[in-house]
Design a protein around this motif. Structure first.
Motif, PDB file in Angstrom:
ATOM      1  N   SER A  32      -5.382 -21.366  -2.611  1.00 19.08           N
ATOM      2  CA  SER A  32      -5.122 -22.795  -2.484  1.00 19.08           C
ATOM      3  C   SER A  32      -3.681 -22.948  -2.023  1.00 19.08           C
ATOM      4  N   VAL A  33      -3.508 -23.248  -0.738  1.00 20.62           N
ATOM      5  CA  VAL A  33      -2.192 -23.209  -0.114  1.00 20.62           C
ATOM      6  C   VAL A  33      -1.885 -24.531   0.583  1.00 20.62           C
ATOM      7  N   SER A  34      -0.666 -25.009   0.422  1.00 27.21           N
ATOM      8  CA  SER A  34      -0.140 -26.100   1.240  1.00 27.21           C
ATOM      9  C   SER A  34       0.943 -25.498   2.128  1.00 27.21           C
ATOM     10  N   ASP A  35       0.821 -25.728   3.432  1.00 30.43           N
ATOM     11  CA  ASP A  35       1.736 -25.096   4.365  1.00 30.43           C
ATOM     12  C   ASP A  35       1.968 -26.032   5.546  1.00 30.43           C
ATOM     13  N   LEU A  36       2.901 -25.682   6.399  1.00 32.36           N
ATOM     14  CA  LEU A  36       3.057 -26.408   7.646  1.00 32.36           C
ATOM     15  C   LEU A  36       2.366 -25.637   8.761  1.00 32.36           C
ATOM     16  N   ALA A  37       1.722 -26.371   9.660  1.00 37.05           N
ATOM     17  CA  ALA A  37       1.051 -25.771  10.807  1.00 37.05           C
ATOM     18  C   ALA A  37       1.320 -26.631  12.030  1.00 37.05           C
ATOM     19  N   ILE A  38       1.029 -26.104  13.197  1.00 38.67           N
ATOM     20  CA  ILE A  38       1.240 -26.870  14.417  1.00 38.67           C
ATOM     21  C   ILE A  38      -0.088 -27.113  15.134  1.00 38.67           C
ATOM     22  N   VAL A  48       2.383 -21.771  12.638  1.00 39.42           N
ATOM     23  CA  VAL A  48       1.471 -21.332  13.693  1.00 39.42           C
ATOM     24  C   VAL A  48       0.360 -22.364  13.884  1.00 39.42           C
ATOM     25  N   LEU A  49      -0.382 -22.215  14.955  1.00 43.32           N
ATOM     26  CA  LEU A  49      -1.475 -23.129  15.241  1.00 43.32           C
ATOM     27  C   LEU A  49      -2.541 -23.088  14.151  1.00 43.32           C
ATOM     28  N   VAL A  50      -3.172 -24.221  13.904  1.00 41.02           N
ATOM     29  CA  VAL A  50      -4.230 -24.300  12.891  1.00 41.02           C
ATOM     30  C   VAL A  50      -5.320 -23.288  13.188  1.00 41.02           C
ATOM     31  N   LEU A  97      -9.686 -25.957   6.258  1.00 46.38           N
ATOM     32  CA  LEU A  97      -8.341 -26.300   6.703  1.00 46.38           C
ATOM     33  C   LEU A  97      -8.281 -27.806   6.909  1.00 46.38           C
ATOM     34  N   THR A  98      -7.409 -28.485   6.138  1.00 42.76           N
ATOM     35  CA  THR A  98      -7.345 -29.943   6.172  1.00 42.76           C
ATOM     36  C   THR A  98      -5.952 -30.399   6.598  1.00 42.76           C
ATOM     37  N   LEU A 154      -0.739 -28.684   6.081  1.00 47.68           N
ATOM     38  CA  LEU A 154      -2.102 -28.167   6.125  1.00 47.68           C
ATOM     39  C   LEU A 154      -2.517 -27.653   4.753  1.00 47.68           C
ATOM     40  N   SER A 155      -3.616 -28.211   4.220  1.00 46.68           N
ATOM     41  CA  SER A 155      -4.207 -27.682   2.998  1.00 46.68           C
ATOM     42  C   SER A 155      -5.168 -26.565   3.383  1.00 46.68           C
ATOM     43  N   ILE A 156      -4.975 -25.401   2.793  1.00 48.19           N
ATOM     44  CA  ILE A 156      -5.764 -24.211   3.150  1.00 48.19           C
ATOM     45  C   ILE A 156      -6.515 -23.732   1.918  1.00 48.19           C
TER      46      ILE A 156
END
Length: 280
Positions: A186-192, A215-217, A234-235, A272-274
């Motif tokens: 369960s990850v919250s991260d930044l994506a492009i 990185v790209l989603v 991926l949200t 991005l929620s992963i």
């Protein structure tokens, strides 16, 4: 040492220095920070969906305003689980997870910055006093080489950290290694959403601020699949970036100003929620 290894070392040293500066209270344009302008850690936590009740027992100073989401909420933790928090900082998510898994569970925080680790370990005493729990520990280590045994963790959390790694495929493989069968991340991260202009990628502030290393989603999905994960969700949540700009965060302002005319940062970057699972 190869050129790639040298570049990875430079990135890690840059990130470690930036987070060490935050830990000792110095100015640093560091990851996902709402530490400047009209925003503050409490306001950022509220914007990321953290409940005030979940924050009530946190040790003073555990919330450093370094979130870009709420992985604890999407993890739906239950009593008795073993939880691993990557890039645990001062223990913000780790201590919240500890309250949810209770005494039958265990939370392990891993951070590569000695200064952050010192703060987190110091916070354990106050956590025990406020909750009556003794179920959280912190270990020094890099997320590419986790100091955790194989197949011992039920849930892996991370909040705005994996994008800083120079070797993301290795991180996902390490997460897969330490998870039990059926375990989840369960990850919250930044994506492009689309490639960033070269000028932005090369900005040191963007790197330490999570954006340059994002990185790209679709690339995130591909790395997860290659590492062996299933049930991948991926949200994208573009509202985070807009909030940081609305709060006049200088890091996000600097990056936005470097974009081509007419482009907006939220057209490139999202929180991005992963979510994913290791096969049973």
């Amino acid at each position: 040492m190869s050129t790639q290894e040298k570049n990875e070392t430079i990135i890690r040293d840059t990130v470690r220095t930036g987070y060490a500066a935050i830990a000792i209270g110095a100015e640093s344009p560091c990851c996902c920070s709402g530490r400047s302008g009209p925003s503050d850690p409490a306001r950022l936590a509220a914007a990321m969906g953290y409940d005030a009740n979940d924050l009530a027992n946190l040790p003073d100073g555990a919330n450093m305003g370094l979130s870009c989401g709420n992985p604890v909420a999407i993890a739906a933790l239950t009593e008795g689980q073993v939880v691993l928090d990557l890039g645990s900082g001062g223990g913000f998510d780790a201590f919240q997870a500890g309250e949810k898994v209770k005494m039958a569970g265990r939370v392990i925080g891993v951070d590569m910055t000695a200064e952050m680790l010192g703060i987190a370990r110091k916070n354990i005493g106050q956590y025990r006093e406020r909750t009556g729990l003794d179920n959280v520990e912190f270990r020094l280590g890099e997320i590419e080489h986790l100091p955790v045994a194989d197949s011992t963790v039920d849930v892996v959390l991370s909040n705005c950290v994996i994008n800083l790694s120079p070797d993301k495929p290795q991180v996902w493989q390490e997460i897969h290694r330490v998870l039990k069968r059926g375990g989840k991340l369960s990850v919250s991260d930044l994506a492009i959403l689309k490639p960033l202009p070269e000028k932005v990628r090369e900005m040191a502030a963007a790197l330490v601020g999570c954006v340059g290393g994002a990185v790209l989603v679709d690339d995130t999905r591909a790395m997860l699949e290659k590492a062996g994960f299933t049930s991948i969700m991926l949200t994208p949540k573009p509202g985070y970036v807009q909030q940081m700009q609305d709060w006049n965060d200088p890091l996000y302002k600097e990056i936005a100003e470097a974009l081509p005319e007419g482009e907006k940062l939220e057209n490139y970057v999202v929180s991005l929620s992963i979510e994913a699972r290791k096969n049973v």
